[in-house]
Enzyme design. Structure first.
Site, PDB file in Angstrom:
ATOM      1  N   ASP A  32       0.861  -1.186   0.000  1.00  0.00           N
ATOM      2  CA  ASP A  32       0.000   0.000   0.000  1.00  0.00           C
ATOM      3  C   ASP A  32       0.894   1.231   0.000  1.00  0.00           C
ATOM      4  O   ASP A  32       1.636   1.477   0.960  1.00  0.00           O
ATOM      5  CB  ASP A  32      -0.917  -0.013   1.229  1.00  0.00           C
ATOM      6  CG  ASP A  32      -1.985   1.072   1.165  1.00  0.00           C
ATOM      7  OD1 ASP A  32      -1.832   2.002   0.346  1.00  0.00           O
ATOM      8  OD2 ASP A  32      -2.961   0.990   1.927  1.00  0.00           O
ATOM      9  N   ASP A 230      39.271 -11.887 -58.846  1.00  0.00           N
ATOM     10  CA  ASP A 230      39.381 -11.340 -57.495  1.00  0.00           C
ATOM     11  C   ASP A 230      40.608 -10.445 -57.436  1.00  0.00           C
ATOM     12  O   ASP A 230      41.579 -10.646 -58.185  1.00  0.00           O
ATOM     13  CB  ASP A 230      39.497 -12.450 -56.455  1.00  0.00           C
ATOM     14  CG  ASP A 230      39.402 -11.916 -55.033  1.00  0.00           C
ATOM     15  OD1 ASP A 230      38.614 -10.978 -54.815  1.00  0.00           O
ATOM     16  OD2 ASP A 230      40.122 -12.416 -54.159  1.00  0.00           O
ATOM     17  N   ASP A 293      33.440 -10.914 -56.595  1.00  0.00           N
ATOM     18  CA  ASP A 293      32.696 -10.368 -55.464  1.00  0.00           C
ATOM     19  C   ASP A 293      32.164  -8.993 -55.852  1.00  0.00           C
ATOM     20  O   ASP A 293      32.297  -8.565 -56.998  1.00  0.00           O
ATOM     21  CB  ASP A 293      33.577 -10.308 -54.215  1.00  0.00           C
ATOM     22  CG  ASP A 293      34.854  -9.498 -54.434  1.00  0.00           C
ATOM     23  OD1 ASP A 293      34.881  -8.678 -55.383  1.00  0.00           O
ATOM     24  OD2 ASP A 293      35.818  -9.693 -53.673  1.00  0.00           O
TER      25      ASP A 293
END
Length: 335
Positions: A32, A230, A293
């Site tokens: 409370d 690459d 890539d």
């Protein structure tokens, strides 16, 4: 219960493996935030109650005043910790025991949080959770034993040594360094081989970032049908001629390789143009597909326009997936 984690099941006569509290559990305390003192209707919740002869009363929502019979202190015992309750009022006609939120955090130097999931009591300095409570019908009850003595317990535990692999699983698959420290610090009784250095299949699988790639089923039928490209670099050591980058080109059919030293990545386009004229004139076939890539030297407008102009299909490997162009990615730049 998983016996691989918890070990073997105990026999029926040893089934009482958990602590059994002999103290009678009291009715819950309702938190409370408006109460200035703790209030209980059960005098057994108060340690050494003192009769109250004053004229003060406890006034409830309908304005009715309830008489105070005793005052004193109490202790709220929970399995994890105990909390002191000062200024506890015994009001026999109160329907529920109320726990003053302000008095509670003041007495125990802690924090109290209320939300839609329930209540939480934490240590104010360390932030460690000391007690959790549910929410029921709009109320926040805290369950514990408020007797004058802490609840006594009689414990019947099964003690048995367990092998190192089960302990490794129980502790959540820690690293060997942490696992070794836990075993030595807590003097854990380990059955058989106690070294934490062993291969754990679950740990190995959990640390994998991707599934293994299978062997490719595609195969070129002629030279220059597919070229793998690459760029390697920058090299940690600059060559005598000032080269820092290397263009690698691999023919998928013959696996023949070409290396071109470059002083900068911008030279990739001009080098590839010269290579195309040379290799097509020498072999007698046309380049059909170029796979690489997504490096800027291969995605530039100039490079892509040149390939389209000569009818060459351009393929890119997926981001962070060099396995899709492994023929050139695996090849060392100087071997």
């Amino acid at each position: 219960m998983n016996p691989e984690i918890s070990g073997k099941f105990p026999p029926a006569k040893l089934a009482a493996m958990c602590a059994h509290f002999t103290a009678k559990s009291s009715t819950p305390w309702l938190i409370d935030s408006g109460a200035t003192s703790h209030i209980t209707n059960d005098i057994s919740n108060i340690q050494s109650p003192t009769p109250y002869h004053g004229e003060d009363k406890v006034y409830i929502g309908d304005g009715k005043g309830l008489s105070i019979a005793h005052t004193g202190t109490s202790t709220l015992h929970t399995p994890a910790s105990s909390f002191q309750l000062h200024n506890v009022l015994h009001v026999p006609h109160m329907k529920h025991s109320l726990l003053s939120a302000y008095q509670f955090i003041k007495d125990n130097d802690c924090s109290l949080t209320l939300d839609i999931h329930g209540s939480s009591v934490k240590d104010r300095f360390t932030g460690r959770t000391l007690l959790r409570g549910p929410v029921r019908g709009g109320f926040f009850p805290l369950q514990g034993s408020s007797s004058s003595k802490a609840p006594t317990s009689s414990t019947a535990l099964v003690s048995s040594s367990t092998n190192v692999r089960i302990w490794h699983s129980r502790l959540g698959h820690p690293s060997s360094v942490i696992f070794r420290k836990v075993l030595s610090t807590n003097k854990v009784d380990v059955q058989g081989r106690s070294s934490p250095d062993f291969f754990c299949k679950d740990c190995a699988l959990a640390k994998n970032h991707k599934l293994p790639f299978g062997t490719t089923q595609s195969a070129s039928s002629t030279s220059l049908e597919l070229l793998h490209c690459d760029v390697w670099g920058p090299s940690p050591v600059v060559s005598v001629s000032g080269y820092r980058y290397y263009l690698l080109i691999v023919d998928d059919y013959s696996k023949y390789s070409w290396y071109f030293p470059l002083k900068s990545k911008s030279a990739v386009f001009s080098t590839f143009v010269e290579f195309k004229s040379y290799v097509e004139n020498t072999i007698g076939n046309k380049i059909k597909v170029v796979r690489s890539d997504s490096g800027g030297e291969f995605t530039s407008h100039q490079f892509q326009h040149f390939l389209k102009l000569h009818g060459i299909l351009q393929q890119f490997s997926c981001p962070h997936t060099p396995e899709q162009n492994g023929c050139v990615e695996r090849k060392p730049p100087f071997g």
